[in-house]
Scaffold this active site. Sequence first.
Site, PDB file in Angstrom:
ATOM      1  N   GLU A 100       0.824  -1.214   0.000  1.00  0.00           N
ATOM      2  CA  GLU A 100       0.000   0.000   0.000  1.00  0.00           C
ATOM      3  C   GLU A 100       0.856   1.261   0.000  1.00  0.00           C
ATOM      4  OE1 GLU A 100      -2.878  -0.272  -0.808  1.00  0.00           O
ATOM      5  OE2 GLU A 100      -3.193  -2.394  -0.384  1.00  0.00           O
ATOM      6  N   HIS A 110      -5.288  -6.123 -10.673  1.00  0.00           N
ATOM      7  CA  HIS A 110      -4.672  -6.962  -9.654  1.00  0.00           C
ATOM      8  C   HIS A 110      -4.245  -8.318 -10.199  1.00  0.00           C
ATOM      9  CE1 HIS A 110      -6.593  -4.057  -6.848  1.00  0.00           C
ATOM     10  NE2 HIS A 110      -5.531  -4.321  -6.127  1.00  0.00           N
TER      11      HIS A 110
END
Lengths: 263, 555
Positions: free
Chosen positions: B374, B465
């Site tokens: 992240e 993803h």
Amino acid sequence: MPFPSGRIVLVWLMVSLAVLASAGPVQAQAADRRFIVGASVGNQAATRQRLETVDFELFQEQGTFNSQYKISSDWIFDGGGSMRFWRRAGLGVFVSTFRTTSTATTEAQVPHPHFFGLPRVASGTASSLKRRELAVHVQGQYWLPVRNWLLLTGFYGPTFFRVKQDQVAGIQTAEEFPFEQVVMVGHSAVTASKTAIGYNIGFEATFFNLGDASEPDTILDRLGLAFQLRYSRGTSPVQLKGSDQPALELGGLHVMGGIRVGF
Amino acid sequence: MRTFAPATVGATMLALVLFQAVPTLQEPSGPVQLAATGGFEIRQLDGLVDRMRRNGDLRAVRTENDPLLPGRSHERLAQYHLGVRIFGADISRQTDRGITISIFGTLHTEISVNTTPTLDADEALAAVEEQFDGHMVSEIRPDLMVLRHPTTGVYHLAYRTRGWSSDGLMSCFVDAHTGALLWEYNNLMTQDAVLPCADCTVGQGLGVQGDRKKISARRTAGTFRAQDGLRPSSIVTYDMRGNWSRTWDFVNGLTTIFDSDLAADSDNNWQDGANVDAHTGAGWTYDYLYHRFGRRGLNGNNGRILSIVHPVSRFDLYNVPPVIQRLFHLNAFFCDCIPEGLVVYGEGLPPGIRLTTGQSVTFFSGGFDIVVHELAHGVTHFSSQLISRNESGALNEAFSDIVAVGAEFFMANSGRHPVEKPDYLIGEDVVKPGGLRNLANPSALGDPDHYSVRFTGDEDRGGVHTNALIAGHAFYLAIEGGTNRTSSLSVTGVGAANRAKIEQVFFRAFTQLLPADATFLTARIATIQSARDLFGAGSAAEQAVTAAWTAVGVE
């Protein structure tokens, strides 16, 4: 190696008795002297290495630092008196003081502020560490007047030490990100004060009759010059909090010269 | 009033350069992908960039010195059309003491649009609020941009703003003349489950996995707060204590958070594993970026790093709206909803409750690789700004996975955190068993390991993803070597002992060389160039990177 103080006193008494038992007739003049007082100055030759380890808590982890001391030779001042109380047997009490300033090399394992088990090494020196030894040397003596002007004295006995030793008790470090290196910027010292019993052994050569021998009662006739070799030794345990330290080694070889006044 | 101007760049010259010599990754029409790494063509392209810059068609966004190569610098230029920035059009130019080494970028050549808006920013915001199914982030002022619609290919003058919908944080483009909502895409970079002083202190705490670690905190008013004062970046971790409505308001810009919201402990012996892992993980990520790449924080300038933990209570799983459940329970995400960006770590599932896959989900901050992933989105946000859709979005996700894997190995191999078992799995400590992705063997978790089998649908913003694994697998092959299961092509990796080289190659290419709208092919060329720059032409690193991209079908 530590020497048990009780055994020292016992040995000293036995040697003193032996000296007394072997005492023979004393020559004139020199043999007439019963009291000698004097003062000496010289050198305590005692180069000693000493390694201390101290643990400390920092950043949630135990750190440690080692201090390597080097106690160097330095001036020694000595004064006291002797008394011949029976034949060649005498008893002396001398007080010596020894002061020196030393430097310790310190190496520390300093915990990392962010990670366990990743200590950094820091090194530095701690200067102006003082050692003060005050020693009372009690001596059983054997007086041997070799010539009218030369008195040899052998002695052995217990020494009562009082030592004050500055020790590195803490270190100050400075560091910044990325914290891979740490710099030692200072130290804190404490003065440990301890007493101990050791021993002293040696001999002295005293030269009298410095003045005109035909005028035996002048002050110069009572003055003498002395050369003394003395070895004294003692050990004293010193323990800082969180530390692993050997005992302090005290005394050393004393090479001294001084003046004497005989009565 | 300026109206309807044709393309202002030297279109003829540009076309000449692009189609004659420069290795371009040309789409059938529309923007031109540039990738020039030497020879005659780079001199021509370099001259063109200079002319466009003088004309104001390219404007400097920033120039950074290369922390890995002394003397090298990277200039990032954004393309403008009549003074209005073109969305997704930028150039990265690498120079060595003034000599251009490489140019990557995306330029738009045939723009025809009226650049004087009919609506002002407030009117545009009001218009988009009427059409948008969600909450606009009111603190973010709309930017006037030229948008080439990704579907129709038509250029529009548009305002870009952001808002939260049930799908996440959306970038919205509204027509600056009509107020019509033109296009929106999810700009939330997430880690999705299937469903640094006088008051500085060092405490210790237990992470989610029960591992003991040091935590950098500040002592304030008799309590210890999760503020790292020891690292150059201010690293702060907020504990929202399960107050999801307040968290939601904060990420929507409707409220602020205060020092009293900082994660805190009374005796500096921290027991809340989620707080401990988020805070220490951010610090460790800073360390990895600094030591491996010479980068100072997410923005390269020691900007604040902000994390939010416990955005919702686990036990409110069935008492919150679906969007909250999806974002705050089953997600971790980087959000550029405040200037320095922030990461929100999901709470996971209550004990005994599992995903439909049978997997349990614990606190997302409990996975160090997820924390790094992240935060790496923050690095992308402040560097290449890879657009979070389609191939550029997959590269964006791949970069975060690559940095996450690299950080894991760095922490373990350097002895900083020996408990950490480094691997090429992402999220295996949070989503159990299995994790989320597997860079060593993407197909083991159903992801493509070859460009030919990439996901081509619209879901997940074009499969960002899942397609990320194509680049992630190339990264793995370049280090470890091996055979791609789809192509059966073998790669000789540089070996685990040289992993830092491949990490640096990819990091430098992805942050310094790639343009925002990069493709896999651009990434291949950029990483090869990066390997040449760092380790020389023909080096083992260059050969491994080249072979790895070929093995995954990007050539």
